[in-house]
Design an enzyme around this catalytic site. Structure first.
Site, PDB file in Angstrom:
ATOM      1  CB  SER A 108      -0.915   0.006   1.223  1.00 48.36           C
ATOM      2  OG  SER A 108      -1.620  -1.205   1.291  1.00 48.36           O
ATOM      3  CE1 TYR A 147     -16.269  -0.209  -7.893  1.00 46.30           C
ATOM      4  CE2 TYR A 147     -16.952  -2.282  -8.876  1.00 46.30           C
ATOM      5  CZ  TYR A 147     -17.146  -0.941  -8.689  1.00 46.30           C
ATOM      6  OH  TYR A 147     -18.207  -0.300  -9.268  1.00 46.30           O
ATOM      7  CE  LYS A 190       1.376  -4.934   5.923  1.00 41.45           C
ATOM      8  NZ  LYS A 190       1.565  -3.782   5.052  1.00 41.45           N
ATOM      9  CE1 TYR A 198      -1.737  -5.354   3.627  1.00 40.53           C
ATOM     10  CE2 TYR A 198      -0.783  -4.978   1.463  1.00 40.53           C
ATOM     11  CZ  TYR A 198      -1.142  -4.512   2.694  1.00 40.53           C
ATOM     12  OH  TYR A 198      -0.910  -3.192   3.012  1.00 40.53           O
TER      13      TYR A 198
END
Length: 300
Positions: A47, A110, A165, A136
């Protein structure tokens, strides 16, 4: 698959020039600084690595330069997640070709996927490459949580899905992942994504953190981790108190990629703080607030 990632793995900020192109000189400087600081690996295109603002070609260029420049000094993880399964596979295959040590794959954002489609998405990627895969989980951004049961199902089905993560607010979620998945797969690695969950994650049996502050204050998270491993719990707690205050800087802007780059510059890294839109340069007023927070935790 017994590949074992552990410790502090910064989600590295990607250094860009004012035209928004990869600044290889700045990127090299950051990589050397982090490796010299004793990190246990480097994660590119997470990110904070602005992957959502890049084209496939830009992501490939960053992955290739960073992997080659690190040159096996520490393990390299490449973020290959996408809202498009074919694109995620393409980027994962590319990461394997260039010699990355593993990939980190966020779930599609989305659409809310059915559990069946989510398993198929990760499964298609796992079948396309032999690289170790870290899932993740960042439900605040994807809108969909990866439940401990789903993660266990994926770990059961695919040997190369070897860790996660956990960028989650709730320590109980991290605990449940550890107790549910590690109970069956002892080498499954669990990393906290938020700085202030590092010590909780370690004490519960997790493996470390992939946290943004490691970009500008690696000595704090690396110091916490090393002290914990050495059973110097007093030192670990003392450092963790600083670590626990650092996430307040992320509230200065959203996305906070610009905040991290400004903090890196303030702490002496001679880098461009250019960011890709829709992120914007941090305003002067907010830079002043950032200085004040960093001073309050004695990082300036």
């Amino acid at each position: 698959m017994t590949t074992k990632f552990k410790g502090i793995i910064p989600p590295v900020s990607i250094i860009l020039n004012n035209q928004g192109e990869l600044d290889t000189k700045g990127m090299a400087l950051v990589i050397d600084y982090l490796i010299d600081s004793g990190v246990n690996g480097l994660f590119f295109l997470g990110s904070g690595g602005e992957f959502t603002q890049m084209s496939v070609e830009e992501r490939k260029e960053v992955a290739e330069f960073t992997t080659n420049y690190v040159n096996k000094r520490v393990p390299v993880l490449i973020g290959t997640g996408s809202s498009n399964t074919r694109e995620a596979i393409l980027l994962s295959e590319h990461a394997e070709e260039i010699g990355a040590d593993g990939i980190v794959v966020i779930n599609p954002y989305y659409w809310q996927l059915t559990e069946e489609n989510l398993i198929k998405h990760f499964g298609d990627i796992a079948e396309a490459v032999e690289l170790p895969i870290l899932l993740y989980n960042f439900p605040n951004l994807t809108g969909q949580d990866l439940s401990p049961e789903l993660v266990l199902e994926l770990a059961n089905q695919y040997d190369n899905i070897i860790g996660i993560k956990e960028t989650v607010e709730s320590v109980s979620h991290i605990r449940d992942i550890i107790f549910t998945v590690k109970a069956k797969h002892k080498d499954f690695c669990v990393f906290s994504g938020f700085d202030d969950h590092l010590l909780n994650t370690l004490t519960l049996g997790g493996d470390g953190a992939i946290c943004a502050s490691a970009n500008f204050a690696p000595e704090v998270s690396v110091g916490t981790y090393n002290a914990y491993i050495a059973k110097d719990f007093e030192r670990a707690i003392e450092l963790h108190r600083t670590l626990a205050l650092l996430p307040t800087i992320y509230k200065l802007d959203s996305p906070f990629i610009n905040v991290v780059k400004e903090a890196m510059k303030l702490r002496g890294l001679d880098i461009s703080t250019h960011v890709l839109p829709p992120t914007r340069k941090l305003s002067e007023e907010k830079v002043i607030e950032l200085v004040s927070i960093l001073k309050s935790v004695k990082l300036l």
